[in-house]
Scaffold this motif. Structure first.
Motif, PDB file in Angstrom:
ATOM      1  N   LEU A 282       1.736  -7.394  14.020  1.00  0.00           N
ATOM      2  CA  LEU A 282       0.852  -6.496  13.275  1.00  0.00           C
ATOM      3  C   LEU A 282       0.980  -6.807  11.790  1.00  0.00           C
ATOM      4  N   THR A 283      -0.128  -6.716  11.066  1.00  0.00           N
ATOM      5  CA  THR A 283      -0.092  -6.681   9.607  1.00  0.00           C
ATOM      6  C   THR A 283      -0.839  -5.443   9.149  1.00  0.00           C
ATOM      7  N   GLN A 284      -0.384  -4.875   8.046  1.00  0.00           N
ATOM      8  CA  GLN A 284      -1.044  -3.683   7.513  1.00  0.00           C
ATOM      9  C   GLN A 284      -0.980  -3.708   5.995  1.00  0.00           C
ATOM     10  N   ASP A 285      -2.137  -3.637   5.348  1.00  0.00           N
ATOM     11  CA  ASP A 285      -2.192  -3.620   3.888  1.00  0.00           C
ATOM     12  C   ASP A 285      -2.048  -2.205   3.350  1.00  0.00           C
ATOM     13  N   LYS A 286      -1.362  -2.109   2.240  1.00  0.00           N
ATOM     14  CA  LYS A 286      -1.334  -0.850   1.495  1.00  0.00           C
ATOM     15  C   LYS A 286      -2.726  -0.619   0.926  1.00  0.00           C
ATOM     16  N   MET A 287      -3.243   0.589   1.093  1.00  0.00           N
ATOM     17  CA  MET A 287      -4.612   0.882   0.666  1.00  0.00           C
ATOM     18  C   MET A 287      -4.675   1.647  -0.641  1.00  0.00           C
ATOM     19  N   SER A 288      -3.666   2.460  -0.914  1.00  0.00           N
ATOM     20  CA  SER A 288      -3.655   3.298  -2.115  1.00  0.00           C
ATOM     21  C   SER A 288      -2.518   2.843  -3.025  1.00  0.00           C
ATOM     22  N   GLY A 289      -2.874   2.340  -4.184  1.00  0.00           N
ATOM     23  CA  GLY A 289      -1.863   1.856  -5.115  1.00  0.00           C
ATOM     24  C   GLY A 289      -1.127   2.996  -5.803  1.00  0.00           C
ATOM     25  N   PHE A 290       0.099   2.714  -6.226  1.00  0.00           N
ATOM     26  CA  PHE A 290       0.903   3.672  -6.972  1.00  0.00           C
ATOM     27  C   PHE A 290       0.472   3.657  -8.433  1.00  0.00           C
ATOM     28  N   CYS A 291       0.485   4.813  -9.081  1.00  0.00           N
ATOM     29  CA  CYS A 291       0.222   4.891 -10.520  1.00  0.00           C
ATOM     30  C   CYS A 291       1.555   5.058 -11.237  1.00  0.00           C
ATOM     31  N   PHE A 292       1.934   4.046 -12.002  1.00  0.00           N
ATOM     32  CA  PHE A 292       3.198   4.085 -12.730  1.00  0.00           C
ATOM     33  C   PHE A 292       2.946   4.769 -14.075  1.00  0.00           C
ATOM     34  N   THR A 293       3.140   6.080 -14.077  1.00  0.00           N
ATOM     35  CA  THR A 293       2.984   6.841 -15.314  1.00  0.00           C
ATOM     36  C   THR A 293       4.144   6.523 -16.258  1.00  0.00           C
ATOM     37  N   VAL A 294       4.012   6.959 -17.488  1.00  0.00           N
ATOM     38  CA  VAL A 294       5.072   6.721 -18.468  1.00  0.00           C
ATOM     39  C   VAL A 294       6.363   7.407 -18.033  1.00  0.00           C
ATOM     40  N   GLU A 295       6.247   8.637 -17.506  1.00  0.00           N
ATOM     41  CA  GLU A 295       7.439   9.366 -17.060  1.00  0.00           C
ATOM     42  C   GLU A 295       8.113   8.660 -15.891  1.00  0.00           C
ATOM     43  N   VAL A 333       2.097   2.196   4.098  1.00  0.00           N
ATOM     44  CA  VAL A 333       2.933   1.709   3.014  1.00  0.00           C
ATOM     45  C   VAL A 333       2.955   2.729   1.880  1.00  0.00           C
ATOM     46  N   CYS A 334       4.102   3.311   1.656  1.00  0.00           N
ATOM     47  CA  CYS A 334       4.427   4.159   0.505  1.00  0.00           C
ATOM     48  C   CYS A 334       3.336   5.179   0.195  1.00  0.00           C
ATOM     49  N   GLU A 335       2.536   4.937  -0.845  1.00  0.00           N
ATOM     50  CA  GLU A 335       1.555   5.904  -1.328  1.00  0.00           C
ATOM     51  C   GLU A 335       0.588   6.356  -0.239  1.00  0.00           C
ATOM     52  N   ARG A 339      -1.439  10.425   1.345  1.00  0.00           N
ATOM     53  CA  ARG A 339      -2.869  10.650   1.205  1.00  0.00           C
ATOM     54  C   ARG A 339      -3.470  11.207   2.497  1.00  0.00           C
ATOM     55  N   PRO A 340      -4.029  12.429   2.464  1.00  0.00           N
ATOM     56  CA  PRO A 340      -4.630  13.011   3.683  1.00  0.00           C
ATOM     57  C   PRO A 340      -5.711  12.126   4.286  1.00  0.00           C
ATOM     58  N   GLU A 341      -6.518  11.477   3.439  1.00  0.00           N
ATOM     59  CA  GLU A 341      -7.600  10.652   3.981  1.00  0.00           C
ATOM     60  C   GLU A 341      -7.064   9.455   4.749  1.00  0.00           C
ATOM     61  N   ARG A 342      -5.849   8.988   4.420  1.00  0.00           N
ATOM     62  CA  ARG A 342      -5.224   7.900   5.175  1.00  0.00           C
ATOM     63  C   ARG A 342      -4.593   8.440   6.463  1.00  0.00           C
ATOM     64  N   GLN A 343      -3.943   9.586   6.355  1.00  0.00           N
ATOM     65  CA  GLN A 343      -3.293  10.166   7.533  1.00  0.00           C
ATOM     66  C   GLN A 343      -4.310  10.631   8.567  1.00  0.00           C
ATOM     67  N   ASN A 344      -5.497  11.041   8.118  1.00  0.00           N
ATOM     68  CA  ASN A 344      -6.506  11.516   9.069  1.00  0.00           C
ATOM     69  C   ASN A 344      -6.874  10.438  10.078  1.00  0.00           C
ATOM     70  N   HIS A 345      -6.866   9.183   9.655  1.00  0.00           N
ATOM     71  CA  HIS A 345      -7.179   8.096  10.587  1.00  0.00           C
ATOM     72  C   HIS A 345      -6.069   7.943  11.635  1.00  0.00           C
ATOM     73  N   GLU A 371       8.163  15.819   3.180  1.00  0.00           N
ATOM     74  CA  GLU A 371       7.038  16.742   3.334  1.00  0.00           C
ATOM     75  C   GLU A 371       5.880  16.076   4.076  1.00  0.00           C
ATOM     76  N   ALA A 372       5.596  14.812   3.736  1.00  0.00           N
ATOM     77  CA  ALA A 372       4.519  14.094   4.422  1.00  0.00           C
ATOM     78  C   ALA A 372       4.852  13.884   5.897  1.00  0.00           C
ATOM     79  N   GLY A 373       6.102  13.534   6.185  1.00  0.00           N
ATOM     80  CA  GLY A 373       6.519  13.330   7.572  1.00  0.00           C
ATOM     81  C   GLY A 373       6.457  14.609   8.385  1.00  0.00           C
ATOM     82  N   GLN A 374       6.909  15.707   7.787  1.00  0.00           N
ATOM     83  CA  GLN A 374       6.877  16.989   8.490  1.00  0.00           C
ATOM     84  C   GLN A 374       5.452  17.417   8.790  1.00  0.00           C
ATOM     85  N   ARG A 375       4.585  17.245   7.815  1.00  0.00           N
ATOM     86  CA  ARG A 375       3.181  17.650   7.988  1.00  0.00           C
ATOM     87  C   ARG A 375       2.498  16.833   9.082  1.00  0.00           C
TER      88      ARG A 375
END
Length: 461
Positions: A282-295, A333-335, A339-345, A371-375
């Motif tokens: 299997l291969t799976q691409d990350k669909m939602s990139g992480f936003c590296f904020t200043v914090e 993958v990570c992010e 994301r609900p729209e990713r989990q819905n699939h 929290e994501a795993g529990q949900r």
């Protein structure tokens, strides 16, 4: 009439009928008589007579036909068929070859393998009455279901996993900003540093007793993937090893999986078999990139110019799923896991096991991964395993009261976090404390960073 296509047509016609009305219908003796007659006919002949579906609008009779088809089509699944029932063997072959039971209708019809883990017993929708999973065309167009050949499959039980951090320290990763004033960043492994660890990594995973190994996000590229393939082919699996599948992590991999649709690199997960076959499972691409904020740059101690940056990756929407005797497996993958729209699939596909490689700060039971795993476990009934490395940090500090006041105590970072629930409907609402488990390396303080990163965290899953 093809019974699987008939099921799809009836399901689509009845899907908006409220659950309370369906409950009333299900208690009608005439509906039960139709259900039994259809079940027996389809089990005996392999087909549904046309007269059963003539007549509109969709109503009680059609519901009875649907329930009968639902029970009969259990024989189209090798795991649930009745001994000696052979009339629907052709649908078992179709499911094996095409990844779906239906033929001429759109979308996908597959056996259901999970149910929500809520205490409610009141049936609220059509899905609460049937054992099959109907995935509509607009959803299934982005799903690819592949059935695992028996020779490549996992043992059904016990399903023991080994998580390997593999990334030991910050220098194992290369962070690259694209422009000084902001925009994007990329992250990739330092191939020269990581390539030499593969032989030791495979050895400890073979000795772990696990059937499935999981590495984190950010530890894979084409060079490292080829080193893994060479090591797997050159090192036959020892007799005492149970290791069967390895998720080798993620990264800018072009040599396995589909070509990206743009000039951006994929952040791609690759799952391979222990035998070292070139073609990945299997291969799976990350669909939602992480936003590296200043914090976040300050928190992670990553130098990206002190301006907000998005992860520069391709955004392929295809979700790949493996149908195994042990479950229905997918990777996020990570992010994507947040994301609900990713989990819905994944919910639509009825996935039973989700592997989640991440590149993150230390995980804990109140963090976003838990929290994501529990949900997802409550909504779907699936199990999740989240795998992190040690490139961000190996330890975290907590302030504790002591005789001389507060003092900071270091603890090994959690690199494996699992979420799961009971095998049947619970009597109470499930909480994160019940469903989520953390796994650290208890020897971390006595090891150097590299030995820590090559020490498997093992769990029954």
């Amino acid at each position: 009439m093809d019974p699987a296509d008939a099921f799809v047509n009836l399901y689509d016609g009845l899907r908006n009928v409220p659950g309370d009305k369906l409950t009333d219908w299900s208690e009608d003796e005439r509906v039960r008589d139709v259900e039994k007659a259809v079940r027996d006919e389809v089990r005996a002949t392999g087909f549904l007579a046309e007269e059963w579906t003539s007549g509109f609008p969709f109503g009680q009779k059609d519901f009875g036909v649907l329930l009968g088809l639902d029970l009969a089509l259990l024989d189209a699944n090798a795991d649930t068929c009745h001994l000696g029932a052979r009339a629907l063997d052709y649908l078992q072959v179709r499911l094996e070859m095409n990844g779906r039971l239906n033929d001429e209708t759109g979308g996908t019809l597959v056996p259901r393998r999970t149910f929500p883990l809520r205490p409610n017993t009141d049936r609220e929708s059509l899905d609460d009455f049937v054992h099959l999973l109907r995935i509509p065309p607009h959803v299934s167009v982005n799903l690819q279901l592949s059935r695992v050949a028996a020779v490549r499959d996992l043992p059904r039980s016990p399903l023991k996993i080994a998580q390997l951090p593999f990334l030991a320290e910050p220098d194992d990763l290369r962070w690259e900003p694209d422009h000084p004033d902001g925009g994007f960043y990329t992250v990739a492994p330092d191939s020269a540093r990581l390539g030499g660890r593969i032989a030791k990594a495979l050895d400890v995973l073979d000795k772990s007793g696990a059937v499935l190994a999981v590495l984190p996000e950010g530890c894979l590229d084409d060079s490292i993937l080829e080193r893994w393939r060479e090591q797997l082919r050159a090192t036959p699996r020892p007799e005492e090893s149970s290791l069967t599948w390895l998720l080798l992590g993620t990264g800018p991999v072009f040599g396995a999986g589909p070509a990206p649709g743009s000039n951006r690199p994929p952040n791609r997960a690759v799952l391979v078999h222990r035998n070292g076959w070139v073609e990945p499972m299997l291969t799976q691409d990350k669909m939602s990139g992480f936003c590296f904020t200043v914090e976040k740059q300050k928190e992670y101690e990553i130098e990206l110019g002190g301006v907000k940056r998005d992860e520069r990756i391709s955004h392929d929407s295809l979700i790949t799923v493996l149908e195994s005797g042990a479950g229905r497996f997918a990777v996020q993958v990570c992010e994507d896991f947040t994301r609900p729209e990713r989990q819905n699939h994944l919910i639509a596909m009825g996935v039973t096991h989700i592997l989640v490689p991440v590149l993150a700060a230390p995980m804990w039971k109140k963090g976003w991964q838990a929290e994501a795993g529990q949900r997802l476990t409550v909504h779907l009934g699936a199990k999740a395993a989240v795998s992190n490395g040690l490139a961000i940090t190996r330890f975290y500090r907590e302030e504790k009261d002591g005789e001389k006041g507060l003092r900071g105590i270091e603890y090994p970072a959690t690199t494996l976090l699992t979420a799961g629930g009971p095998s049947s409907r619970p009597d109470e609402y499930l909480t994160t404390d019940i469903m989520v488990k953390e796994y650290q390396n208890p020897e971390a303080k006595r090891q150097n960073a590299l030995d820590d990163a090559l020490t498997p965290r093992v769990a029954d899953w």
